[in-house]
Design an enzyme around this catalytic site. Structure first.
Site, PDB file in Angstrom:
ATOM      1  N   ASN A  11       0.898  -1.169   0.000  1.00  0.00           N
ATOM      2  CA  ASN A  11       0.000   0.000   0.000  1.00  0.00           C
ATOM      3  C   ASN A  11       0.932   1.213   0.000  1.00  0.00           C
ATOM      4  O   ASN A  11       1.596   1.478   1.003  1.00  0.00           O
ATOM      5  CB  ASN A  11      -0.867  -0.058   1.248  1.00  0.00           C
ATOM      6  CG  ASN A  11      -1.915   1.029   1.356  1.00  0.00           C
ATOM      7  OD1 ASN A  11      -2.552   1.149   2.393  1.00  0.00           O
ATOM      8  ND2 ASN A  11      -2.121   1.820   0.334  1.00  0.00           N
ATOM      9  N   CYS A  73      -5.844   6.039   8.073  1.00  0.00           N
ATOM     10  CA  CYS A  73      -5.159   5.083   7.201  1.00  0.00           C
ATOM     11  C   CYS A  73      -4.147   4.356   8.065  1.00  0.00           C
ATOM     12  O   CYS A  73      -3.143   4.939   8.485  1.00  0.00           O
ATOM     13  CB  CYS A  73      -4.479   5.782   6.026  1.00  0.00           C
ATOM     14  SG  CYS A  73      -3.531   4.648   4.982  1.00  0.00           S
ATOM     15  N   GLY A  74      -4.414   3.088   8.352  1.00  0.00           N
ATOM     16  CA  GLY A  74      -3.564   2.324   9.260  1.00  0.00           C
ATOM     17  C   GLY A  74      -2.178   2.054   8.711  1.00  0.00           C
ATOM     18  O   GLY A  74      -1.166   2.239   9.399  1.00  0.00           O
ATOM     19  N   ASN A 190     -15.134   1.753   2.916  1.00  0.00           N
ATOM     20  CA  ASN A 190     -14.135   0.782   2.488  1.00  0.00           C
ATOM     21  C   ASN A 190     -14.775  -0.599   2.610  1.00  0.00           C
ATOM     22  O   ASN A 190     -15.420  -0.898   3.623  1.00  0.00           O
ATOM     23  CB  ASN A 190     -12.901   0.864   3.382  1.00  0.00           C
ATOM     24  CG  ASN A 190     -12.297   2.256   3.386  1.00  0.00           C
ATOM     25  OD1 ASN A 190     -11.591   2.638   2.466  1.00  0.00           O
ATOM     26  ND2 ASN A 190     -12.577   3.036   4.425  1.00  0.00           N
ATOM     27  N   GLU A 208     -10.825  -0.032  -1.404  1.00  0.00           N
ATOM     28  CA  GLU A 208     -10.755   1.179  -0.583  1.00  0.00           C
ATOM     29  C   GLU A 208     -11.536   2.338  -1.194  1.00  0.00           C
ATOM     30  O   GLU A 208     -11.498   2.564  -2.407  1.00  0.00           O
ATOM     31  CB  GLU A 208      -9.290   1.601  -0.387  1.00  0.00           C
ATOM     32  CG  GLU A 208      -8.510   0.668   0.516  1.00  0.00           C
ATOM     33  CD  GLU A 208      -7.229   1.305   1.019  1.00  0.00           C
ATOM     34  OE1 GLU A 208      -7.283   2.459   1.482  1.00  0.00           O
ATOM     35  OE2 GLU A 208      -6.174   0.649   0.933  1.00  0.00           O
ATOM     36  N   CYS A 217      -4.654  -2.826   3.339  1.00  0.00           N
ATOM     37  CA  CYS A 217      -5.381  -1.736   3.989  1.00  0.00           C
ATOM     38  C   CYS A 217      -5.347  -2.007   5.484  1.00  0.00           C
ATOM     39  O   CYS A 217      -5.994  -2.942   5.966  1.00  0.00           O
ATOM     40  CB  CYS A 217      -6.814  -1.659   3.479  1.00  0.00           C
ATOM     41  SG  CYS A 217      -7.827  -0.416   4.307  1.00  0.00           S
ATOM     42  N   GLY A 218      -4.566  -1.204   6.208  1.00  0.00           N
ATOM     43  CA  GLY A 218      -4.391  -1.432   7.641  1.00  0.00           C
ATOM     44  C   GLY A 218      -5.668  -1.257   8.427  1.00  0.00           C
ATOM     45  O   GLY A 218      -6.039  -2.113   9.240  1.00  0.00           O
TER      46      GLY A 218
END
Length: 274
Positions: A11, A73-74, A190, A208, A217-218
């Site tokens: 990512n 956003c992780g 998401n 996402e 995607c965290g």
């Protein structure tokens, strides 16, 4: 303008220091920078700003490739922590940041791994936001393609999670945009497609909001595990396999923060004229 290119499990991010540089970004500029053929190319742009609160270290802003700003956003949070350390903006092991919707603590574990306190999952529909009369562990959503059973949660951004039998056959690019833009998600969402391998292991693909399917995607991994735990199919410590790699997610349940641990990789530094 100086920047760094980084990624968390594929990512990828353009990360900009807005502490020592004066940075002004419009949606149009961000879209041009996001172009993988004519710009830098990225899933999200991360902007480091001075703290709004003197008790915190930084303010963390996230922009999707379409120019829209989001609150969480992780994977980006892990790269944010690695970036401010690499650039000498802090020497702390625990980095306290604010986002558009709250606060986070980012902890450097070693040369690659970062542990992120993502805060408590938010289940109240109005706060996700999601249109529903009350919280339920499962909701029915109807689309032109099919009707699905899903869990809905916010990790600072809205997530819709549905279980699939085989992650490789999941209709991510067909069903993803229909659910992302579903009328019951007023700010879009998401969409996570989750295959439960066992109670401590899932496979996940995420479509996402504003970016399409990404390598990882965290916050999506966090949302999927939280939903799985609430639905009773997962235990409190879960390995999440995404196309770009694996994350470890820990959550003790309602009333406790959720933790995510994973890699944050620096690719290169660059300079671009705006």
């Amino acid at each position: 303008m100086q920047f760094s290119k980084m990624h968390g499990l594929g990512n990828d991010f353009m990360v900009i220091d807005g502490v020592t540089q004066n940075v002004y970004l419009t949606e149009d500029v961000i879209r041009k920078l996001a172009d993988r053929h004519r710009g830098v190319g990225f899933d999200q742009l991360l902007l480091v700003e001075p703290p709004y609160d003197p008790e915190l270290d930084f303010h963390y802003r996230i922009f999707n490739a379409d120019g829209s700003e989001v609150a969480q956003c992780g994977n980006g949070a892990r790269c944010f922590a690695r970036f401010v350390t690499l650039k000498g903006l802090t020497n702390k092991q625990d980095i306290h940041v604010s986002t558009a919707k709250g606060k986070m603590v980012l902890t450097l574990k070693d040369e690659e791994k970062v542990r992120v306190n993502m805060g408590e999952p938010i289940w109240e529909p109005a706060q996700v936001p999601f249109t529903a009369n009350k919280f339920e562990k499962n909701y029915i959503l109807r689309t032109d393609l099919q009707t699905v059973l899903c869990g809905v949660v916010s990790m600072g951004n809205p997530h819709c999670v549905l279980q699939v039998e085989d992650i490789n056959l999941a209709p991510v690019n067909e069903l993803g945009p229909l659910l992302e833009n579903h009328e019951r998600f007023p700010e879009r969402a998401n969409i996570g497609f989750m295959q439960v391998v066992n109670r401590n292991h899932i496979k996940l693909r995420v479509f996402e909001r504003g970016a399409g399917e990404t390598q990882a995607c965290g916050s999506g991994a966090c949302g999927a595990v939280a939903v799985g735990i609430m639905q009773g199919v997962l235990d409190n410590n879960v390995q999440v396999d995404l196309p770009g790699g694996s994350l470890q997610i820990e959550w003790e349940g309602v009333g406790h923060p959720l933790y995510m641990t994973g890699d944050a990789t620096h690719i290169y530094d660059g300079f671009i004229k705006l």
